[in-house]
Design a protein around this motif. Structure first.
Motif, PDB file in Angstrom:
ATOM      1  N   UNK A  47     -27.440  -2.694  -4.763  1.00 25.00           N
ATOM      2  CA  UNK A  47     -27.359  -1.667  -5.814  1.00 25.00           C
ATOM      3  C   UNK A  47     -27.953  -2.183  -7.128  1.00 25.00           C
TER       4      UNK A  47
ATOM      5  N   UNK B   1     -17.456   2.294   1.251  1.00 26.90           N
ATOM      6  CA  UNK B   1     -18.401   1.693   0.313  1.00 26.90           C
ATOM      7  C   UNK B   1     -18.561   0.217   0.655  1.00 26.90           C
ATOM      8  N   UNK B   2     -19.825  -0.210   0.773  1.00 26.21           N
ATOM      9  CA  UNK B   2     -20.069  -1.558   1.281  1.00 26.21           C
ATOM     10  C   UNK B   2     -20.311  -2.557   0.146  1.00 26.21           C
ATOM     11  N   UNK B   3     -19.835  -3.786   0.372  1.00 29.72           N
ATOM     12  CA  UNK B   3     -20.115  -4.902  -0.538  1.00 29.72           C
ATOM     13  C   UNK B   3     -20.535  -6.114   0.278  1.00 29.72           C
ATOM     14  N   UNK B  60     -13.005   1.341  -2.871  1.00 27.59           N
ATOM     15  CA  UNK B  60     -13.590   1.225  -4.211  1.00 27.59           C
ATOM     16  C   UNK B  60     -13.531  -0.241  -4.680  1.00 27.59           C
ATOM     17  N   UNK B  61     -13.980  -0.464  -5.904  1.00 25.61           N
ATOM     18  CA  UNK B  61     -13.992  -1.822  -6.464  1.00 25.61           C
ATOM     19  C   UNK B  61     -12.594  -2.441  -6.460  1.00 25.61           C
ATOM     20  N   UNK B  62     -11.602  -1.624  -6.799  1.00 21.62           N
ATOM     21  CA  UNK B  62     -10.222  -2.119  -6.873  1.00 21.62           C
ATOM     22  C   UNK B  62      -9.785  -2.714  -5.529  1.00 21.62           C
ATOM     23  N   UNK B  64     -11.632  -3.811  -3.092  1.00 20.98           N
ATOM     24  CA  UNK B  64     -12.358  -5.054  -2.814  1.00 20.98           C
ATOM     25  C   UNK B  64     -11.689  -6.221  -3.526  1.00 20.98           C
ATOM     26  N   UNK B  65     -11.417  -6.031  -4.823  1.00 20.95           N
ATOM     27  CA  UNK B  65     -10.835  -7.113  -5.617  1.00 20.95           C
ATOM     28  C   UNK B  65      -9.472  -7.522  -5.069  1.00 20.95           C
ATOM     29  N   UNK B  83     -22.807  -5.136  -4.790  1.00 23.76           N
ATOM     30  CA  UNK B  83     -22.604  -3.780  -4.277  1.00 23.76           C
ATOM     31  C   UNK B  83     -23.803  -3.382  -3.424  1.00 23.76           C
TER      32      UNK B  83
ATOM     33  N   UNK I  47     -14.839  -7.686 -10.421  1.00 22.39           N
ATOM     34  CA  UNK I  47     -14.351  -7.642  -9.034  1.00 22.39           C
ATOM     35  C   UNK I  47     -14.721  -8.918  -8.286  1.00 22.39           C
ATOM     36  N   UNK I  48     -13.701  -9.529  -7.673  1.00 22.68           N
ATOM     37  CA  UNK I  48     -13.926 -10.728  -6.866  1.00 22.68           C
ATOM     38  C   UNK I  48     -13.853 -12.025  -7.645  1.00 22.68           C
TER      39      UNK I  48
ATOM     40  N   UNK J   1     -15.366   4.990 -10.923  1.00 15.12           N
ATOM     41  CA  UNK J   1     -15.491   3.570 -10.615  1.00 15.12           C
ATOM     42  C   UNK J   1     -16.457   2.942 -11.597  1.00 15.12           C
ATOM     43  N   UNK J  61     -21.265   3.194  -5.172  1.00 15.34           N
ATOM     44  CA  UNK J  61     -22.444   2.334  -5.307  1.00 15.34           C
ATOM     45  C   UNK J  61     -23.731   3.149  -5.247  1.00 15.34           C
ATOM     46  N   UNK J  84     -16.568  -3.577 -11.625  1.00 17.33           N
ATOM     47  CA  UNK J  84     -15.397  -3.810 -12.479  1.00 17.33           C
ATOM     48  C   UNK J  84     -14.162  -3.179 -11.870  1.00 17.33           C
ATOM     49  N   UNK J  85     -13.001  -3.704 -12.258  1.00 16.54           N
ATOM     50  CA  UNK J  85     -11.767  -2.969 -11.962  1.00 16.54           C
ATOM     51  C   UNK J  85     -10.817  -3.131 -13.143  1.00 16.54           C
TER      52      UNK J  85
END
Lengths: 92, 92, 92, 92, 92, 92, 92, 92, 92, 92
Positions: A47, B1-3, B60-62, B64-65, B83, I47-48, J1, J61, J84-85
């Motif tokens: 992205x 959603x992929x990371x 979502x990002x949350x 993942x974290x 991302x 994130x992460x 997000x 994303x 971000x989160x």
């Protein structure tokens, strides 16, 4: 045998738009041909970047190199290669 | 959603072997639980390294974290997150 | 299948001399065993460094990884791996 | 006396294709001449890159430098040189 | 044959002052012995750093490596080595 | 007062060969003039690179800067400067 | 003769608080003594960092090195040195 | 409010000499105007480089940015900015 | 006046868990106090990572520095500071 | 997000001034349109740089990537993306 490949494309502004478009079209066709053959197992867009993470499934190092060298956009790519193996935690 | 996540593990020599072994065991169990739930889609060992490339599929990002922070080896990991989105050449 | 591997050894001062000596002895034995089997084709010391450039000849990525993980000094090594193939100019 | 050399070729797009092809042809001929003389002991392609790892066996630093400066593609190469010596674990 | 060597010393605080002092004394003696033999041709302190630039004049790579490995402070040094040759503009 | 200077030359391909040759000729003459005056004490070619390590002996920072700015190839050089002083182990 | 020096302080947690406090007190006294003598012309804190940019006015490289080596916090500092000269646009 | 600014100038060879000379002349005039107003407190040449370290004294971030953007050579500069504050050891 | 601050926390394993927990609790309280006062305008988790991007709104560089130095976790943080100004495209 | 994006603009001198101006005008319009829609939540100029820090609020994303690819200046931007989160200390 799996390889993780990161490709970052950077077409210089000296390349004419039509030439670039033709190269991108050929790149897509070549990529899709390899995907159908099962050699280019995954390709994801990163992205915000003109770049992708890809997974190749090839016979050996030679085949990986030959495939990458045939990429129509190869002259404008920065490439990073990492050999992969099965992860001990993988359930696959 | 992929990371796309790269994890490099570096357990300092001050951590006792039994503690490290217990952490690795919990890490494997946690990883396999997430793989079975479909959230940790892929994990590959990078040849020659105590490291892996992984693909996460999260809401979502949350999420993942939260998943990454729960990794038993998180305190000893260097992590890179990118991302991902569908690649225009992808046939999937 | 050939791989180019750079190994840089960095044994922290917290490791006792006798332990380090024992590890180095085992490392040498393991290296020589693999050299005799033809899997560790070349090993050169890099002048001025506690480091080497090596060429491995293995069946696949998995075998490379397994060999490297068995190196007695692996926990104290920084490793770089590159897949090799025949060079078009090579006369071999 | 052995040297480890990494050569990464980057021919700018301003160089005409015929000129580049002629340079590559001369590069191959020069490389093969040195290989036959035993001065360019090994050359391997790095998979996925227009680059090689090479081992040179020369009389001294001067000879190494003179050989590298004569490479037809030298103006378009990024070069890294490392002096090598026999590794204490080597069985050769 | 000349080599340019940069040595940066970093003695960890876990090394006792007396041990460090003894190592530095031995380092100076060894350095001066090599300077008198003409093998360590130049040594300059880099202003503001616990580091030096040095020029070695040795028979070959092996001799350079053996000398550097014998430096009493070698375990606490970061070393960079570059092979030198006569510069075409040099009047010497 | 001594300074260690690394000069890496990178003449872009847009500079005509005759212009480059004339600049190199002037560079050599200027370098040799300063060597004879004792201001450019040493110059060594770095093997495999269009680069040199040099030692300048000048009155002060101003003189160093003025000399470097007069180098005919200065516009195509990447330069690194380090102030030197007598090393406590030096026998000179 | 002016030098630009960046000092970044990093006292490891193994140094006791009282020892660190004593070192900082001595550092301040030494710095202020040199400032009064006109040798440490400027010192500025870099916002958000335990670091400073400083300008030294010294007789030569040797004096700069001697002053820096006497800094009580020198063993815990990362230092960068750049020789300065009058700027052609300066009105001073 | 003080800021430390490093400016490195890199005028590409595609800019004509007269254009570059005119830009440099305007740069000097603008710099001297700001120096006289007390906003560009210090400017030093970094020995061996077409670069300077400068100290600006401005009302706020906005004023710093506006001044830097007005530099005639801004398009050819690499700029690093660091906010400064009074150092606790400063006697000023 | 706005500043962009990236904070990366790295508490060494030698710090006891209770001490670390107490520091984190104080960090949170201090952060929330500053947020309520309008000085710490934004804080986002990356994130992460055990890291955050923050926006501070302060009177000047001095105030920014004082606030950052008071962070209970400051000794274990790597900090990057960038001065911000209104963007010409901003609609705020 | 939320995503944190750093954009650094570098328009090469080969792009004509009118073309660049037109691109910048379109960039501003596009940015303001997205700001009004609430998708480009914040944009700040980084003092001294032709660069900005931005916060995007997007569905996923894919949407982030599509927005960034539509930026008129995208071909001349270096972009860094971080997911971000909510920060546990945030009072929002």
């Amino acid at each position: 045998m799996l390889f993780h490949v990161k490709m970052t494309v950077n077409i210089p502004s000296t390349v004419k738009v039509e030439v670039a478009d033709e190269l991108k079209k050929k790149e897509r066709e070549f990529s899709q041909k390899l995907q159908k053959e099962g050699k280019w197992k995954h390709i994801w867009r990163i992205a915000g970047h003109y770049a992708n993470y890809s997974i190749f499934d090839v016979k050996d190092n030679e085949e990986l190199h030959e495939l990458l060298m045939q990429l129509p956009l190869f002259p404008y790519m920065e490439i990073e290669v990492n050999a992969l193996c099965k992860h001990p935690s993988s359930i696959v």
